[in-house]
Design a protein around this motif. Sequence first.
Motif, PDB file in Angstrom:
ATOM      1  N   LYS A 200       1.249  -7.447   0.635  1.00 18.34           N
ATOM      2  CA  LYS A 200       1.393  -6.431   1.684  1.00 18.34           C
ATOM      3  C   LYS A 200       1.384  -5.039   1.052  1.00 18.34           C
ATOM      4  O   LYS A 200       1.972  -4.837  -0.016  1.00 18.34           O
ATOM      5  CB  LYS A 200       2.716  -6.665   2.439  1.00 18.34           C
ATOM      6  N   SER A 201       0.759  -4.093   1.721  1.00 16.48           N
ATOM      7  CA  SER A 201       0.794  -2.717   1.227  1.00 16.48           C
ATOM      8  C   SER A 201       2.242  -2.277   1.078  1.00 16.48           C
ATOM      9  O   SER A 201       3.064  -2.500   1.981  1.00 16.48           O
ATOM     10  CB  SER A 201       0.113  -1.762   2.211  1.00 16.48           C
TER      11      SER A 201
ATOM     12  N   GLN B 108      -1.855  -4.231  16.663  1.00 14.99           N
ATOM     13  CA  GLN B 108      -0.528  -4.092  16.053  1.00 14.99           C
ATOM     14  C   GLN B 108      -0.302  -2.671  15.596  1.00 14.99           C
ATOM     15  O   GLN B 108      -1.246  -1.913  15.351  1.00 14.99           O
ATOM     16  CB  GLN B 108      -0.343  -5.071  14.872  1.00 14.99           C
ATOM     17  N   SER B 109       0.985  -2.356  15.506  1.00 17.81           N
ATOM     18  CA  SER B 109       1.406  -1.125  14.856  1.00 17.81           C
ATOM     19  C   SER B 109       2.654  -1.477  14.062  1.00 17.81           C
ATOM     20  O   SER B 109       3.778  -1.229  14.484  1.00 17.81           O
ATOM     21  CB  SER B 109       1.700  -0.039  15.888  1.00 17.81           C
ATOM     22  N   MET B 110       2.432  -2.133  12.920  1.00 16.67           N
ATOM     23  CA  MET B 110       3.558  -2.651  12.136  1.00 16.67           C
ATOM     24  C   MET B 110       4.364  -1.516  11.497  1.00 16.67           C
ATOM     25  O   MET B 110       5.583  -1.588  11.414  1.00 16.67           O
ATOM     26  CB  MET B 110       3.051  -3.602  11.043  1.00 16.67           C
ATOM     27  N   GLY B 111       3.669  -0.494  11.033  1.00 16.05           N
ATOM     28  CA  GLY B 111       4.371   0.635  10.421  1.00 16.05           C
ATOM     29  C   GLY B 111       4.835   0.379   9.005  1.00 16.05           C
ATOM     30  O   GLY B 111       5.913   0.844   8.607  1.00 16.05           O
ATOM     31  N   LEU B 112       4.020  -0.401   8.270  1.00 14.14           N
ATOM     32  CA  LEU B 112       4.261  -0.621   6.837  1.00 14.14           C
ATOM     33  C   LEU B 112       5.613  -1.263   6.502  1.00 14.14           C
ATOM     34  O   LEU B 112       6.306  -0.805   5.582  1.00 14.14           O
ATOM     35  CB  LEU B 112       4.142   0.720   6.088  1.00 14.14           C
ATOM     36  N   PRO B 113       6.011  -2.317   7.216  1.00 17.95           N
ATOM     37  CA  PRO B 113       7.250  -2.983   6.807  1.00 17.95           C
ATOM     38  C   PRO B 113       7.018  -3.656   5.442  1.00 17.95           C
ATOM     39  O   PRO B 113       6.070  -4.425   5.274  1.00 17.95           O
ATOM     40  CB  PRO B 113       7.453  -4.044   7.902  1.00 17.95           C
TER      41      PRO B 113
ATOM     42  N   ASN C 188      -4.520   1.679  -0.608  1.00 16.92           N
ATOM     43  CA  ASN C 188      -4.746   1.713   0.839  1.00 16.92           C
ATOM     44  C   ASN C 188      -4.823   3.166   1.309  1.00 16.92           C
ATOM     45  O   ASN C 188      -3.809   3.867   1.350  1.00 16.92           O
ATOM     46  CB  ASN C 188      -3.602   0.948   1.538  1.00 16.92           C
TER      47      ASN C 188
ATOM     48  N   CYS D  61      -4.040   3.261   6.378  1.00 19.21           N
ATOM     49  CA  CYS D  61      -3.057   2.744   7.333  1.00 19.21           C
ATOM     50  C   CYS D  61      -3.040   3.645   8.576  1.00 19.21           C
ATOM     51  O   CYS D  61      -2.825   4.853   8.474  1.00 19.21           O
ATOM     52  CB  CYS D  61      -1.651   2.696   6.732  1.00 19.21           C
ATOM     53  N   PRO D  62      -3.273   3.065   9.759  1.00 21.64           N
ATOM     54  CA  PRO D  62      -3.351   3.906  10.962  1.00 21.64           C
ATOM     55  C   PRO D  62      -2.027   4.068  11.702  1.00 21.64           C
ATOM     56  O   PRO D  62      -2.001   4.733  12.734  1.00 21.64           O
ATOM     57  CB  PRO D  62      -4.330   3.120  11.846  1.00 21.64           C
ATOM     58  N   ASN D  63      -0.956   3.477  11.210  1.00 20.91           N
ATOM     59  CA  ASN D  63       0.209   3.286  12.080  1.00 20.91           C
ATOM     60  C   ASN D  63       1.463   4.069  11.715  1.00 20.91           C
ATOM     61  O   ASN D  63       2.559   3.720  12.148  1.00 20.91           O
ATOM     62  CB  ASN D  63       0.559   1.786  12.129  1.00 20.91           C
TER      63      ASN D  63
ATOM     64  N   ASN E   1     -10.227  -1.718   7.206  1.00 20.00           N
ATOM     65  CA  ASN E   1      -8.889  -1.827   7.790  1.00 20.00           C
ATOM     66  C   ASN E   1      -9.067  -2.023   9.304  1.00 20.00           C
ATOM     67  O   ASN E   1     -10.187  -1.974   9.819  1.00 20.00           O
ATOM     68  CB  ASN E   1      -8.100  -0.549   7.493  1.00 20.00           C
ATOM     69  N   SER E   2      -7.990  -2.257  10.006  1.00 21.76           N
ATOM     70  CA  SER E   2      -8.087  -2.384  11.465  1.00 21.76           C
ATOM     71  C   SER E   2      -8.680  -1.091  12.053  1.00 21.76           C
ATOM     72  O   SER E   2      -8.618  -0.032  11.426  1.00 21.76           O
ATOM     73  CB  SER E   2      -6.694  -2.627  12.053  1.00 21.76           C
TER      74      SER E   2
HETATM   75  O1  RRO Z   1       1.634  -1.886   8.309  1.00 20.01           O
HETATM   76  C1  RRO Z   1       0.768  -1.491   9.113  1.00 20.01           C
HETATM   77  O2  RRO Z   1       1.052  -1.031  10.234  1.00 20.01           O
HETATM   78  C2  RRO Z   1      -0.658  -1.529   8.792  1.00 20.01           C
HETATM   79  C3  RRO Z   1      -1.197  -1.137   7.581  1.00 20.01           C
HETATM   80 BR1  RRO Z   1      -0.176  -0.638   6.116  1.00 20.01          BR
HETATM   81  C4  RRO Z   1      -2.603  -1.077   7.420  1.00 20.01           C
HETATM   82  O3  RRO Z   1      -3.166  -0.722   6.378  1.00 20.01           O
HETATM   83  N1  RRO Z   1      -3.353  -1.426   8.486  1.00 20.01           N
HETATM   84  C5  RRO Z   1      -2.838  -1.811   9.644  1.00 20.01           C
HETATM   85  O4  RRO Z   1      -3.590  -2.112  10.579  1.00 20.01           O
HETATM   86  N2  RRO Z   1      -1.473  -1.872   9.790  1.00 20.01           N
END
Ligand code: RRO
Length: 309
Positions: A45-46, A69-74, A125, A128-130, A191-192
Amino acid sequence: MSRTSTQVAGVKFDSYICNASGPLDASFEELQSLGESKSSAIMMKSCTIEPREGNPEPRYVRLPHGAIQSMGLPNLGYKKYLDFVKDLKKYSKPIIASVSGLSLDDYVVMVKEFQKSDVDLIEVNLSCPNIEGKPQVAYDFEQSEKILSAIRNLGKKPLGLKLPPYNDFSFQKQMAELILKYDIKFITCINSIGNTLVIDPEKESTIIKPKRGFGGLSGEYIKPVALANVRAFYELLNGKVSIFGVGGVNTGSDAFEFLLAGADAVQVGTVFEKEGSGCFERINMELEEILLKKGYDSIESVKGNLKYL
Ligand code: RRO
């Protein structure tokens, strides 16, 4: 050696299929499970300097043909991933770190430390869009160049870039110039698709919570965009830079399309999240069958051989 074995930036992969950074690769247990799976690499994971909980839930929703998704780099913070590498070596497959700085200095610190570690490749990376208030770096060519210039000479391990989708050749051309100028050894496309919006008409509402519903789109929806980026970069980089294809790889036939476009290997994210680690073996076997049927005995003999009408 199998028919689908390949190389990325000079590193050997036992098959064409590995996991993408993102789903199910943030904890030690998940990374061990990738070690035990048929994924041809352990992609992490990034990570960021400090651990992050990520964005509020719901933040990942499956769709009929993909996910938003919008995980936000967890993630657990880069120091944990540096620690994990020592244990993960026992799986004898390439280990790929993914670093996602929130500033230029963050990139420098993390690349420097992973250069001293036992990882095989470092994916930087830039897409990351989020993260609220942080634009995707790779859409800003000046900032991208500053980062590349600062990280290029921190060690000998091959550096790669995780790129966002571009939809005009002028952007791919500008990025390709930077990739060649700063001796980047591999790229990961794509990336997404950032900041898309899915609406639930019943509830008259967004379907994810962060960023007022805007999030990254992945899966089958984005395959043509991913293929186009792989192909455009394959043509621009003249085989000097390895390419991971990612975006909508669901079957062996999808993987074969990325191979024709010029990808050295493909990464699977959305389907891995849905199907679990069995997807790596399944997709690889489907690809093997296609190659066998068509009489191709290696990845190298097909790579990039897309025909034009
Ligand atoms: O964690 C994320 O929200 C995330 C990352 Br780092 C990324 O590079 N691409 C993505 O779609 N989500």
